[in-house]
Enzyme design. Structure first.
Site, short mmCIF file in Angstrom:
data_model
loop_
_atom_site.label_atom_id
_atom_site.label_comp_id
_atom_site.label_asym_id
_atom_site.label_seq_id
_atom_site.Cartn_x
_atom_site.Cartn_y
_atom_site.Cartn_z
N ASP A 225 0.86 -1.19 0.00
CA ASP A 225 0.00 0.00 0.00
C ASP A 225 0.90 1.24 0.00
O ASP A 225 2.02 1.17 -0.50
CB ASP A 225 -0.97 -0.07 1.20
CG ASP A 225 -2.25 0.72 0.95
OD1 ASP A 225 -2.15 1.85 0.44
OD2 ASP A 225 -3.34 0.22 1.27
N HIS A 248 2.18 2.07 -3.16
CA HIS A 248 1.24 3.03 -3.75
C HIS A 248 1.75 4.46 -3.63
O HIS A 248 0.98 5.40 -3.73
CB HIS A 248 -0.15 2.90 -3.11
CG HIS A 248 -0.82 1.59 -3.41
ND1 HIS A 248 -2.07 1.27 -2.96
CD2 HIS A 248 -0.41 0.52 -4.13
CE1 HIS A 248 -2.40 0.05 -3.39
NE2 HIS A 248 -1.39 -0.42 -4.08
#
Ligand SMILES: *[C@@H]1O[C@H](CO)[C@@H](O)[C@H](O)[C@H]1NC(C)=O
Ligand SMILES: *[C@@H]1O[C@H](CO)[C@@H](O)[C@H](O)[C@H]1NC(C)=O
Length: 406
Positions: A225, A248
């Site tokens: 993430d 991310h």
């Protein structure tokens, strides 16, 4: 010659005397070894109690104390909260790897290792914290007929901690966030390494909320993430000399989901490399029932992007699970955003994508010296990328590839 030597000898003895007496006066740091509190490095004995007893003893010491988890072996720790206030400053020296539980009942704990209400804390030691993530990730899908875990432990959590330095620590396969910082001030993270597979759910590297003066440097985030995610109430956060990817990217928000969210201000991201990530730098705000707040004074500069899907993105229509009314616009104001000296490759054509709110157009956005090329994942030559803006007020300077949309 002789005289000089004996003078030197006297000088050395004097220095030794001064150093040794001053350490008595100032107090030598108390060193507490977790083994003396019953810790066993066999990888299966639960050491939570032993660690806590060492902490409680350290917490009673005036001056500086050092808790050591000595080299050799593996320490299993089920869950532990180290709580202050303490009388002095504490260094937690983790020199052997720690292992989290992997049984099902451990999946819904809210933290694994937590430090709370402490001032002047150092956590270091060249060790890895093994979070046991693979045991929990399969339950996080919330798919059909699947058990659904809403609460999953953060590996290392700091809350209400002031003046902390966490360095030379690795976090491997956290079940959820690797490191979370909540309600802290003056925290430095350096030489941190987080590692988890690119598809591991919600494994943010560092998650920061309601905290001030946080510095992250010389760190590497490979995770599933956000590498670093900055939330409401964060002020004066600097990230530099760090590497992100897979993951991310560096992210601000999402914002605007709850009423009375504090703003996010003074964020600097400098001298970083972002590689093979979903996003490079992103600000996101909710589209649906968005509440007013703002994000301001943000600088992203000297960043290399290598094969990043969305290198620079503002998404004020964030609606991950669908069902948002597209006519409802975000009430979050983004202002004073500088993006300069960004270069590298994008795996989508729109390398600069600034989609602001029609109700609160972004203000004071400055783009300077951008060189982002489109590398089609299907192959072919590098091509110029494009930029797309909606409701952005600002200016652009210097060299610009793609052509600026402001
Ligand atoms: C972040 O960087 C800015 C600009 O260099 C500086 O003024 C500020 O003090 C820094 N803050 C922290 C927490 O390092
Ligand atoms: C970024 O790198 C430049 C050049 O190496 C250096 O002068 C500057 O201090 C660095 N800034 C930060 C915040 O690391």
């Amino acid at each position: 010659m002789m005289a000089w030597r004996s003078d030197f000898l006297v000088f050395c003895m004097l220095m030794f005397f001064l150093v040794s007496t001053s350490s008595v006066v100032l107090g030598k740091p108390a060193v507490l070894n977790v083994k003396d509190y019953g810790a066993v490095a066999d990888g299966k004995t639960d050491n939570s109690r032993a660690f806590l007893e060492a902490w409680e003893a350290a917490c009673e010491q005036q001056g500086t104390s050092v808790i050591t988890v000595p080299r050799g072996g593996k320490y299993y720790v089920r869950q532990v909260a180290f709580t202050g206030p303490c009388k002095g400053s504490i260094t937690f020296l983790i020199q052997a790897d720690l292992y989290a539980p992997t049984d099902k009942s451990s999946h819904t704990l809210t933290y694994w290792i937590k430090f709370g209400y402490v001032d002047y804390l150092t956590i270091a030691g060249l060790a890895n914290l093994y979070g046991g993530g693979p045991s929990a990730w399969p339950y996080k899908g919330c798919g059909q007929g699947q058990e659904c875990l809403q609460v999953v432990p953060h590996s290392l959590r700091l809350e209400f901690v002031n003046h902390a330095w966490v360095h030379h620590i690795g976090s491997i396969d956290a079940k959820d966030k690797h490191i979370s910082i909540f309600q802290c001030q003056d925290v430095t993270l350096s030489d941190i390494r987080t590692t988890a597979p690119h598809d591991s759910p919600n494994t943010d590297g560092v998650h920061i909320a309601v905290s001030e003066r946080v510095k992250i440097l010389d760190s590497t985030f490979n995770t599933g993430d956000d590498c670093v995610a900055i939330f409401s109430g964060s002020k004066d956060v600097n990230i530099s000399q760090s590497i992100c990817g897979p993951g991310h990217g560096f992210s601000i928000g999402s914002m605007g989901k709850f009423p009375d969210e504090d703003p996010i201000t003074k964020i600097n991201i400098r001298n970083c490399t972002i590689s093979h990530t979903d996003n490079g730098f992103r600000i996101k705000t909710w589209a649906v029932s968005s509440y007013p707040t703002f994000a301001s004074d943000i600088t992203v500069q000297d960043v290399m992007m290598d094969n990043v899907r969305n290198p620079i993105i503002i998404d004020q229509h964030y609606c991950p699970r669908g069902g948002c009314d597209p006519t409802v616009e975000s009430q979050v104001q983004i202002k004073n955003l500088q993006i300069k000296r960004i270069w590298g490759t994008s795996t989508t054509e729109t390398a600069v994508n600034l989609q602001c709110s029609s109700q609160k157009p972004c203000q004071g956005v400055e783009l300077e010296d951008i060189l982002l090329l489109f590398r089609n994942p299907e192959g072919g030559k590098l091509q110029p990328a494009v930029s797309s803006c909606a409701y952005v007020v600002g200016s652009s300077r210097g060299k610009q590839v793609p052509k600026p949309c402001i």
